[in-house]
Structures are given as C-alpha cells and as structure tokens.
Design a protein around this motif. Structure first.
Motif, mmCIF file in Angstrom:
data_model
loop_
_atom_site.group_PDB
_atom_site.id
_atom_site.type_symbol
_atom_site.label_atom_id
_atom_site.label_comp_id
_atom_site.label_asym_id
_atom_site.label_seq_id
_atom_site.Cartn_x
_atom_site.Cartn_y
_atom_site.Cartn_z
ATOM 1 N N ASP A 139 0.834 -1.206 0.000
ATOM 2 C CA ASP A 139 0.000 0.000 0.000
ATOM 3 C C ASP A 139 0.868 1.256 0.000
ATOM 4 O O ASP A 139 0.585 2.217 -0.719
ATOM 5 C CB ASP A 139 -0.943 0.027 1.206
ATOM 6 C CG ASP A 139 -2.125 -0.918 1.048
ATOM 7 O OD1 ASP A 139 -2.314 -1.469 -0.061
ATOM 8 O OD2 ASP A 139 -2.858 -1.108 2.031
ATOM 9 N N LEU A 175 0.817 4.002 -3.021
ATOM 10 C CA LEU A 175 0.536 5.410 -2.755
ATOM 11 C C LEU A 175 1.712 6.281 -3.178
ATOM 12 O O LEU A 175 1.520 7.345 -3.764
ATOM 13 C CB LEU A 175 0.211 5.628 -1.277
ATOM 14 C CG LEU A 175 -0.285 7.022 -0.923
ATOM 15 C CD1 LEU A 175 -1.600 7.335 -1.628
ATOM 16 C CD2 LEU A 175 -0.449 7.162 0.579
ATOM 17 N N LEU A 235 -6.014 1.921 1.366
ATOM 18 C CA LEU A 235 -5.944 3.028 0.419
ATOM 19 C C LEU A 235 -7.369 3.410 0.068
ATOM 20 O O LEU A 235 -8.231 2.545 -0.068
ATOM 21 C CB LEU A 235 -5.210 2.616 -0.854
ATOM 22 C CG LEU A 235 -3.714 2.363 -0.707
ATOM 23 C CD1 LEU A 235 -3.148 1.829 -2.013
ATOM 24 C CD2 LEU A 235 -3.002 3.634 -0.305
ATOM 25 N N TRP A 240 -4.482 7.321 2.672
ATOM 26 C CA TRP A 240 -4.022 6.057 3.249
ATOM 27 C C TRP A 240 -4.265 6.097 4.742
ATOM 28 O O TRP A 240 -3.987 7.109 5.403
ATOM 29 C CB TRP A 240 -2.545 5.877 2.954
ATOM 30 C CG TRP A 240 -1.930 4.592 3.431
ATOM 31 C CD1 TRP A 240 -2.518 3.370 3.520
ATOM 32 C CD2 TRP A 240 -0.579 4.404 3.865
ATOM 33 N NE1 TRP A 240 -1.615 2.429 3.965
ATOM 34 C CE2 TRP A 240 -0.410 3.048 4.187
ATOM 35 C CE3 TRP A 240 0.509 5.260 3.997
ATOM 36 C CZ2 TRP A 240 0.781 2.521 4.643
ATOM 37 C CZ3 TRP A 240 1.700 4.732 4.443
ATOM 38 C CH2 TRP A 240 1.843 3.381 4.765
#
Length: 183
Positions: A48, A52, A77, A93
């Motif tokens: 994640d 991001l 996310l 996030w």
C-alpha cells in the motif's frame, strides 16, 4: 481364593472416577487458557505504501523504527478521500496499529481538503494544545465522547497527516515521531 473387600472395590472406582474428572478439568483449563491469548492480526503495509508513493502527488510518510510492541493491524488506500480534482489514483491512506499499551492508533494522510479531512478523521475533535515532536509542531485534538486523541500536521509536501486513536498522547507522539518519507 482371594479375599474380596467391598471397601477396596469402592475405593478403586472412586479413584478412577476422580482421575477421569481431573483429566477433563485439565483439558478444559488448557482450552480456555489457549483461547485467552490475544491473537492480533499483523498486516504487511509495504504494498500500500508503495502504491501510494507511486500515485500520490505528495510525500508519503511511513513509520520506521517503532519500539517493540507496535503491531500493524490494518492498511487501507482510499480514492474517495483523495484528490479533490477528481484524480482516480488513491491519494489517501490509513494505517492502523495495536500499541504496546493495548490501545489503538492509526496514521491517516490525504491530499483532500484539510479542514474536512481533519474534522472527519478526528471525529470532530476539539483543539487541545500542541505537541512538539522532533522539529515539527503537531496540533492536538480531543474528542472526549469517543475517548479519542489526535495529532494533526499539515505537511509541506501537500498532504495532511493525522495520528489518532484511543492511545494516549505519549503513544501517539511515538507513532508521529517515527514517520519518515518513503524512499
């Protein structure tokens, strides 16, 4: 011919029944103690953070070198909270932790409109002073009804960062102080 004693027969049956009862109780005690151990799910948030970093238009911060006892429990996310300009890429996030004091803390970051993001993430907490963490000043928020404390910082990289949860300010400051730009 052996001598049969009714007392010996009763004692033997009694001892066998008592032994069986003790064995059942020991098994039950083992099962109950095994269930009482807390099994905190641990997640790997690396993918994640990588996603991001690849898509967000701001510097992504990740925790580094947290003391022992911090367990990452969730990572999400969220494009809905992302760029107000309608960008499709995830730009928000949330990373959750179980703390060493058995409380909860999470880091949320987004490039959404800061005032709305802070209000939602702190659950409309009220200003509660400031915390100096490293060379940064974080605004404190408190929602007494929800027993939630928050630390908020508008990052110069274009995102707002909120560290929040049921943990006390000291633990939240530890988490906030561990945040570093993802490389």
């Amino acid at each position: 011919m052996s001598n049969y004693s009714r007392a010996d027969a009763t004692f033997g049956a009694y001892a066998a029944a008592l032994g069986l009862l003790v064995a059942v109780l020991l098994v039950m005690a083992f099962v109950v103690s095994a269930r009482n151990e807390e099994h905190i799910p641990r997640v790997d948030y690396g993918s994640d953070a990588q996603e991001l970093s690849r898509t967000a238009e701001y510097t992504v911060l990740v925790p580094e070198d947290l003391p022992e006892g911090w367990v990452p429990t969730s990572s999400r996310l969220d494009a809905e909270d992302g760029q107000e300009s309608g960008g499709a890429a995830p730009a928000a996030w949330t990373l959750g932790f179980a703390t060493p004091e058995d409380m909860h803390a999470r880091v949320s970051m987004s490039d959404a409109e800061p005032e709305r993001f802070v209000a939602r993430t702190t659950e409309h907490g009220d200003p509660d002073g400031e915390s100096e963490i490293g060379d940064a000043t974080w605004e404190r928020y408190l929602n007494e009804g929800e027993e939630q404390r928050s630390l908020v910082r508008a990052d110069e990289g274009g995102a707002t960062v909120v560290v929040t949860g049921s943990a006390d300010y000291k633990e939240l400051e530890t988490l906030a102080g561990s945040l570093r730009p993802r490389e």
